[in-house]
Design a protein around this motif. Structure first.
Motif, PDB file in Angstrom:
ATOM      1  N   GLN A 249       0.817  -1.214   0.000  1.00 53.25           N
ATOM      2  CA  GLN A 249       0.000   0.000   0.000  1.00 53.25           C
ATOM      3  C   GLN A 249       0.854   1.269   0.000  1.00 53.25           C
ATOM      4  OE1 GLN A 249      -2.383   0.813   3.476  1.00 53.25           O
ATOM      5  NE2 GLN A 249      -4.026   1.697   2.253  1.00 53.25           N
ATOM      6  N   HIS A 253       0.969   4.049  -3.004  1.00 54.55           N
ATOM      7  CA  HIS A 253       0.653   5.463  -2.819  1.00 54.55           C
ATOM      8  C   HIS A 253       1.849   6.340  -3.178  1.00 54.55           C
ATOM      9  CE1 HIS A 253      -3.360   5.831  -0.806  1.00 54.55           C
ATOM     10  NE2 HIS A 253      -3.191   4.523  -0.747  1.00 54.55           N
ATOM     11  N   ARG A 257       1.826   9.215  -6.134  1.00 51.83           N
ATOM     12  CA  ARG A 257       2.078  10.639  -5.858  1.00 51.83           C
ATOM     13  C   ARG A 257       3.309  11.147  -6.624  1.00 51.83           C
ATOM     14  NH1 ARG A 257      -1.011  13.097  -2.185  1.00 51.83           N
ATOM     15  NH2 ARG A 257      -2.518  11.745  -1.121  1.00 51.83           N
ATOM     16  N   THR A 284      -4.907   7.183  -6.025  1.00 50.11           N
ATOM     17  CA  THR A 284      -4.106   7.618  -4.877  1.00 50.11           C
ATOM     18  C   THR A 284      -4.224   9.125  -4.630  1.00 50.11           C
ATOM     19  OG1 THR A 284      -2.170   7.776  -6.344  1.00 50.11           O
ATOM     20  CG2 THR A 284      -2.441   5.751  -5.087  1.00 50.11           C
ATOM     21  N   ASP A 287      -7.061  10.552  -2.348  1.00 50.72           N
ATOM     22  CA  ASP A 287      -6.946  10.496  -0.888  1.00 50.72           C
ATOM     23  C   ASP A 287      -6.201  11.721  -0.367  1.00 50.72           C
ATOM     24  OD1 ASP A 287      -8.223   7.975  -0.640  1.00 50.72           O
ATOM     25  OD2 ASP A 287      -6.378   6.985  -1.254  1.00 50.72           O
ATOM     26  N   TYR A 292      -1.664   9.686   3.407  1.00 49.70           N
ATOM     27  CA  TYR A 292      -0.337   9.250   2.948  1.00 49.70           C
ATOM     28  C   TYR A 292       0.724   9.499   4.016  1.00 49.70           C
ATOM     29  CZ  TYR A 292       3.930   9.009   0.164  1.00 49.70           C
ATOM     30  OH  TYR A 292       5.187   8.687  -0.298  1.00 49.70           O
TER      31      TYR A 292
END
Length: 368
Positions: A249, A253, A257, A284, A287, A292
């Motif tokens: 995960q 992410h 980003r 991603t 969120d 993050y």
């Protein structure tokens, strides 16, 4: 049951036995097959369809069964993810009591729910389950001020945070010993799970669940929401989850980003792989950065993964520049050169660029 209306009265066929026209209501018998009507009545109109009657015990039993299996679930943190989960919880016949720091009363009303602005008022409804759907960064603040005294003494607390050891330690610290604790992580969100939850992983750890049949049943009822949706149920410890999640995960992410900052944009000639990258950015970037940052800050394995990513990128750059130097060397000295120009190669692999202070071709030839 379908009731028909016609302009012509319907009479029993003459072939019916005479006794059928005067049968008492309490009589029990089998009707003979009804012969076909050659001239059906015209302009039939449906007046009612399967109307429920007072003696419709099937519907009554079904309603009673649903009520007996329903849970009263308080959703603390009614943001994007909290609303996403609440829609499915409601569909399974459970009661949802939403609360959040921000005012989501309109969103709650759209789902037919009453929004609780005050946490004390929410707790006085005595929910059987308290679902923590807060951000990772605000979880401790919420638990530290939670009015536990207004709840039932053995209430089940469930979190759905993306890290597990951190909320586990907080709930063990702040919750009364009589309260049950279930740590969970639905490894999907409003984007990745908007179509179906079938096959998507749902991780859970029964940290503290009493042996009382009611408490065991309550925990299983909550988990059954995700089971019935087709989730792949994975039971593992919180520590094990964080170790795996840091490698999946957090890395996902991070790459999403990075590509967002890179400025990934659609083009007229997108390939399947490029579309996959764009979907990654979409899933991603939607969120919050707090999520993050929480994945990084409150998972002790995340820093190690970030360092590995950095080392992998640097290694890839060295591989690229190393092959580039091989091309330059062949252009300068020809393909028959037996030994590489060690000085130039070492500098190129170290810095990733051709050094300004590299020796001239004549010097290299003399060294050769």
């Amino acid at each position: 049951m379908i009731t028909f209306s016609s302009t012509k009265p319907l009479k029993p066929p003459s072939s019916f036995p005479p006794f059928l026209h005067s049968v008492p209501p309490s009589a029990s018998f089998r009707f003979p097959p009804i012969p076909s009507i050659r001239n059906p009545p015209s302009r039939l109109r449906i007046l009612s369809l399967d109307a429920a009657q007072t003696f419709d015990y099937e519907t009554q039993f079904k309603s009673q069964y649903l009520k007996s299996n329903a849970l009263k679930i308080a959703v603390v943190g009614f943001g994007n993810f909290g609303q996403f989960l609440s829609k499915t919880i409601l569909r399974h016949g459970h009661t949802v009591l939403p609360h959040s720091r921000s005012d989501y009363s309109l969103a709650a009303a759209d789902l037919g729910l009453t929004f609780f602005h005050d946490l004390n008022d929410l707790c006085e409804q005595h929910p059987e389950v308290v679902l923590l759907s807060t951000s990772i960064l605000s979880t401790e603040k919420v638990l530290a001020k939670f009015p536990f005294q207004r709840l039932r003494r053995n209430t089940l607390f469930v979190d759905v945070l993306s890290v597990k050891e951190f909320p586990r330690s907080l709930m063990v610290k702040y919750l009364p010993e009589e309260f049950d604790i279930l740590c969970t992580h639905p490894m999907f969100g409003p984007e990745s799970g908007k179509g179906s939850w079938a096959g998507l992983p749902f991780v859970f750890d029964k940290v503290r669940v009493g042996n009382d049949p009611y408490r065991v049943s309550r925990c299983n009822k909550f988990l059954s929401i995700f089971e019935k949706e087709g989730c792949r149920m994975v039971e593992m410890s919180c520590a094990e989850h964080d170790r795996y999640a840091a490698g999946s995960q957090f890395v996902t992410h991070t790459m999403g980003r990075v590509l967002e900052k890179f400025g990934l944009q659609s083009s007229p000639i997108n390939t399947k792989g490029y579309e996959t990258l764009m979907n990654l950015v979409k899933n991603t970037a939607g969120d919050s950065f707090d999520l993050y940052y929480g994945l990084f800050m409150y998972n002790k394995n995340a820093l190690e993964q970030l360092q590995k990513l950095d080392m992998a990128f640097e290694s890839l750059k060295k591989d690229l520049f190393g092959h580039l130097h091989h091309v330059y060397r062949n252009q300068l000295f020809g393909a028959s050169v037996e030994k590489p120009v060690l000085y130039l190669e070492q500098k190129l692999l170290t810095n990733g660029t051709i050094p300004v202070e590299a020796p001239s071709i004549e010097i290299c030839r003399e060294e050769r």
